[in-house]
Design a protein around this motif. Sequence first.
Motif, PDB file in Angstrom:
ATOM      1  N   GLN A  80      33.943  31.960  40.714  1.00  0.00           N
ATOM      2  CA  GLN A  80      34.842  32.936  40.092  1.00  0.00           C
ATOM      3  C   GLN A  80      34.130  34.264  39.834  1.00  0.00           C
ATOM      4  O   GLN A  80      34.114  34.794  38.721  1.00  0.00           O
ATOM      5  CB  GLN A  80      35.471  32.367  38.821  1.00  0.00           C
ATOM      6  N   ILE A  81      33.568  34.838  40.892  1.00  0.00           N
ATOM      7  CA  ILE A  81      32.874  36.128  40.817  1.00  0.00           C
ATOM      8  C   ILE A  81      33.934  37.228  40.686  1.00  0.00           C
ATOM      9  O   ILE A  81      34.817  37.356  41.515  1.00  0.00           O
ATOM     10  CB  ILE A  81      32.022  36.368  42.082  1.00  0.00           C
ATOM     11  N   ASN A  82      33.821  38.046  39.647  1.00  0.00           N
ATOM     12  CA  ASN A  82      34.808  39.088  39.376  1.00  0.00           C
ATOM     13  C   ASN A  82      34.517  40.318  40.230  1.00  0.00           C
ATOM     14  O   ASN A  82      33.379  40.790  40.290  1.00  0.00           O
ATOM     15  CB  ASN A  82      34.772  39.445  37.893  1.00  0.00           C
ATOM     16  N   ASN A  83      35.567  40.857  40.878  1.00  0.00           N
ATOM     17  CA  ASN A  83      35.378  41.985  41.790  1.00  0.00           C
ATOM     18  C   ASN A  83      35.087  43.301  41.074  1.00  0.00           C
ATOM     19  O   ASN A  83      34.484  44.198  41.663  1.00  0.00           O
ATOM     20  CB  ASN A  83      36.577  42.135  42.732  1.00  0.00           C
ATOM     21  N   ALA A  84      35.479  43.442  39.814  1.00  0.00           N
ATOM     22  CA  ALA A  84      35.196  44.677  39.086  1.00  0.00           C
ATOM     23  C   ALA A  84      33.759  44.697  38.572  1.00  0.00           C
ATOM     24  O   ALA A  84      33.083  45.728  38.629  1.00  0.00           O
ATOM     25  CB  ALA A  84      36.172  44.841  37.923  1.00  0.00           C
ATOM     26  N   TYR A  85      33.281  43.575  38.079  1.00  0.00           N
ATOM     27  CA  TYR A  85      31.921  43.502  37.559  1.00  0.00           C
ATOM     28  C   TYR A  85      30.888  43.365  38.667  1.00  0.00           C
ATOM     29  O   TYR A  85      29.724  43.730  38.477  1.00  0.00           O
ATOM     30  CB  TYR A  85      31.773  42.330  36.573  1.00  0.00           C
ATOM     31  N   HIS A  86      31.293  42.831  39.806  1.00  0.00           N
ATOM     32  CA  HIS A  86      30.372  42.649  40.930  1.00  0.00           C
ATOM     33  C   HIS A  86      31.012  43.137  42.223  1.00  0.00           C
ATOM     34  O   HIS A  86      31.300  42.349  43.130  1.00  0.00           O
ATOM     35  CB  HIS A  86      29.958  41.177  41.049  1.00  0.00           C
ATOM     36  N   PRO A  87      31.224  44.455  42.346  1.00  0.00           N
ATOM     37  CA  PRO A  87      31.850  44.990  43.556  1.00  0.00           C
ATOM     38  C   PRO A  87      30.981  44.832  44.810  1.00  0.00           C
ATOM     39  O   PRO A  87      31.473  44.912  45.921  1.00  0.00           O
ATOM     40  CB  PRO A  87      32.073  46.474  43.217  1.00  0.00           C
ATOM     41  N   GLU A  88      29.684  44.576  44.596  1.00  0.00           N
ATOM     42  CA  GLU A  88      28.780  44.387  45.732  1.00  0.00           C
ATOM     43  C   GLU A  88      28.989  43.054  46.434  1.00  0.00           C
ATOM     44  O   GLU A  88      28.499  42.835  47.538  1.00  0.00           O
ATOM     45  CB  GLU A  88      27.313  44.520  45.274  1.00  0.00           C
ATOM     46  N   VAL A  89      29.740  42.137  45.810  1.00  0.00           N
ATOM     47  CA  VAL A  89      30.013  40.826  46.397  1.00  0.00           C
ATOM     48  C   VAL A  89      31.369  40.885  47.095  1.00  0.00           C
ATOM     49  O   VAL A  89      32.399  41.111  46.470  1.00  0.00           O
ATOM     50  CB  VAL A  89      30.019  39.715  45.323  1.00  0.00           C
TER      51      VAL A  89
END
Length: 84
Positions: free
Chosen positions: A70-79
């Motif tokens: 559940q990697i968040n796209n706002a906190y981790h846009p590099e993923v």
Amino acid sequence: MAVWPTLTINGQVYTNVTLTPVQLAAYAGSGGFTGGAMATMVAICLAESSGNTLAYNVNRDGSVDRGVCQINNAYHPEVSDACA
């Protein structure tokens, strides 16, 4: 309403690919986790997605939690979505 991602393998469309705790441990191990850290990653994946590699959750702020961790796209846009 969320649009759920799918996975297609040899023409078969999957909407839920769930990993067992043993498979999650292997996944965590491939990322360099060992010992207690590996067990923690397995617990996180089970709590966040129940092991569903295609888990997808749209949050109230419009950000999206993706994948087994559940990697968040706002906190981790590099993923990327593919890597999440």
